[in-house]
Design a protein around this motif. Structure first.
Motif, PDB file in Angstrom:
ATOM      1  N   ALA A  38       0.851  -1.179   0.000  1.00 21.23           N
ATOM      2  CA  ALA A  38       0.000   0.000   0.000  1.00 21.23           C
ATOM      3  C   ALA A  38       0.895   1.241   0.000  1.00 21.23           C
ATOM      4  CB  ALA A  38      -0.907  -0.019   1.217  1.00 21.23           C
ATOM      5  N   THR A  39       0.701   2.120  -0.992  1.00 25.39           N
ATOM      6  CA  THR A  39       1.622   3.247  -1.170  1.00 25.39           C
ATOM      7  C   THR A  39       1.583   4.242  -0.018  1.00 25.39           C
ATOM      8  OG1 THR A  39      -0.028   4.376  -2.525  1.00 25.39           O
ATOM      9  CG2 THR A  39       1.650   3.102  -3.679  1.00 25.39           C
TER      10      THR A  39
ATOM     11  N   GLU B  40       6.388   2.371   6.829  1.00 23.94           N
ATOM     12  CA  GLU B  40       6.009   1.489   7.932  1.00 23.94           C
ATOM     13  C   GLU B  40       6.150   0.022   7.547  1.00 23.94           C
ATOM     14  OE1 GLU B  40       4.119   5.422   8.356  1.00 23.94           O
ATOM     15  OE2 GLU B  40       4.035   3.981   6.740  1.00 23.94           O
ATOM     16  N   VAL B  41       5.747  -0.317   6.328  1.00 22.99           N
ATOM     17  CA  VAL B  41       5.883  -1.696   5.844  1.00 22.99           C
ATOM     18  C   VAL B  41       7.357  -2.058   5.741  1.00 22.99           C
ATOM     19  CG1 VAL B  41       5.485  -3.243   3.890  1.00 22.99           C
ATOM     20  CG2 VAL B  41       3.663  -1.699   4.643  1.00 22.99           C
ATOM     21  N   ALA B  42       8.165  -1.159   5.202  1.00 21.78           N
ATOM     22  CA  ALA B  42       9.603  -1.413   5.059  1.00 21.78           C
ATOM     23  C   ALA B  42      10.247  -1.660   6.419  1.00 21.78           C
ATOM     24  CB  ALA B  42      10.279  -0.243   4.355  1.00 21.78           C
ATOM     25  N   GLN B  43       9.904  -0.870   7.427  1.00 24.54           N
ATOM     26  CA  GLN B  43      10.487  -1.043   8.750  1.00 24.54           C
ATOM     27  C   GLN B  43      10.032  -2.350   9.390  1.00 24.54           C
ATOM     28  OE1 GLN B  43      12.935   1.017  10.225  1.00 24.54           O
ATOM     29  NE2 GLN B  43      13.073  -0.934  11.298  1.00 24.54           N
TER      30      GLN B  43
ATOM     31  N   VAL C 142      12.316   1.428  -3.579  1.00 26.92           N
ATOM     32  CA  VAL C 142      12.842   1.583  -4.932  1.00 26.92           C
ATOM     33  C   VAL C 142      11.814   2.209  -5.875  1.00 26.92           C
ATOM     34  CG1 VAL C 142      14.417  -0.382  -4.692  1.00 26.92           C
ATOM     35  CG2 VAL C 142      12.113  -0.750  -5.589  1.00 26.92           C
ATOM     36  N   THR C 143      12.308   2.669  -7.009  1.00 22.65           N
ATOM     37  CA  THR C 143      11.427   3.112  -8.078  1.00 22.65           C
ATOM     38  C   THR C 143      11.168   1.929  -8.995  1.00 22.65           C
ATOM     39  OG1 THR C 143      13.278   3.742  -9.508  1.00 22.65           O
ATOM     40  CG2 THR C 143      12.401   5.444  -8.023  1.00 22.65           C
TER      41      THR C 143
ATOM     42  N   ASP D   7       7.442  -1.664  -4.971  1.00 23.28           N
ATOM     43  CA  ASP D   7       7.678  -0.610  -3.983  1.00 23.28           C
ATOM     44  C   ASP D   7       8.913  -0.863  -3.131  1.00 23.28           C
ATOM     45  OD1 ASP D   7       5.202   0.849  -4.581  1.00 23.28           O
ATOM     46  OD2 ASP D   7       4.222  -0.932  -3.754  1.00 23.28           O
ATOM     47  N   LEU D   8       9.134  -2.135  -2.782  1.00 18.56           N
ATOM     48  CA  LEU D   8      10.236  -2.505  -1.909  1.00 18.56           C
ATOM     49  C   LEU D   8      10.957  -3.733  -2.443  1.00 18.56           C
ATOM     50  CD1 LEU D   8       8.327  -2.327   1.510  1.00 18.56           C
ATOM     51  CD2 LEU D   8       9.879  -0.582   0.588  1.00 18.56           C
ATOM     52  N   ILE D   9      12.230  -3.838  -2.129  1.00 17.80           N
ATOM     53  CA  ILE D   9      12.995  -5.050  -2.386  1.00 17.80           C
ATOM     54  C   ILE D   9      13.657  -5.446  -1.076  1.00 17.80           C
ATOM     55  CG2 ILE D   9      14.936  -6.101  -3.604  1.00 17.80           C
ATOM     56  CD1 ILE D   9      14.345  -4.190  -5.934  1.00 17.80           C
TER      57      ILE D   9
END
Length: 95
Positions: free
Chosen positions: A11-12, A17-20, A34-35, A39-41
């Motif tokens: 969710a953008t 918060e998701v990354a952490q 990332v672009t 959204d994340l790797i």
């Protein structure tokens, strides 16, 4: 060491918060915002191959805000950093 690269759609409005939350999971060594098409790797590094599934499907996929994951298990690693460390005698660089 077994490594998997996990591409994550989330969710953008909750990317930080998701990354952490993912970075706090045991077995996750790094999370990059990332672009591009995801959204994340996340980089997962575990000792036992079986633990890859535990970390990805049992934990990363269940983080609130994660919409989809696409996982890639690494066969081999090629890195100048790893080669430099393997041949290092522990002396500082002469540069």
């Amino acid at each position: 060491m077994n490594t998997a690269i996990v591409l994550i759609d989330c969710a953008t409005d909750s990317i930080p918060e998701v990354a952490q939350a993912i970075a706090d999971i045991d077995g996750v060594s790094e999370v990059y915002s990332v672009t591009g098409q995801v959204d994340l790797i996340a980089v997962v590094r575990v000792r036992r191959f079986e633990d890859i599934a535990t970390v990805i499907t049992g934990q990363i996929s269940k983080v609130p805000g994660v919409l989809n994951t696409d996982s890639h298990v690494a066969f081999s690693v090629f890195s100048r950093h790893d080669l430099d460390a393997a041949f290092s005698l522990g002396f500082p660089d002469a540069d």
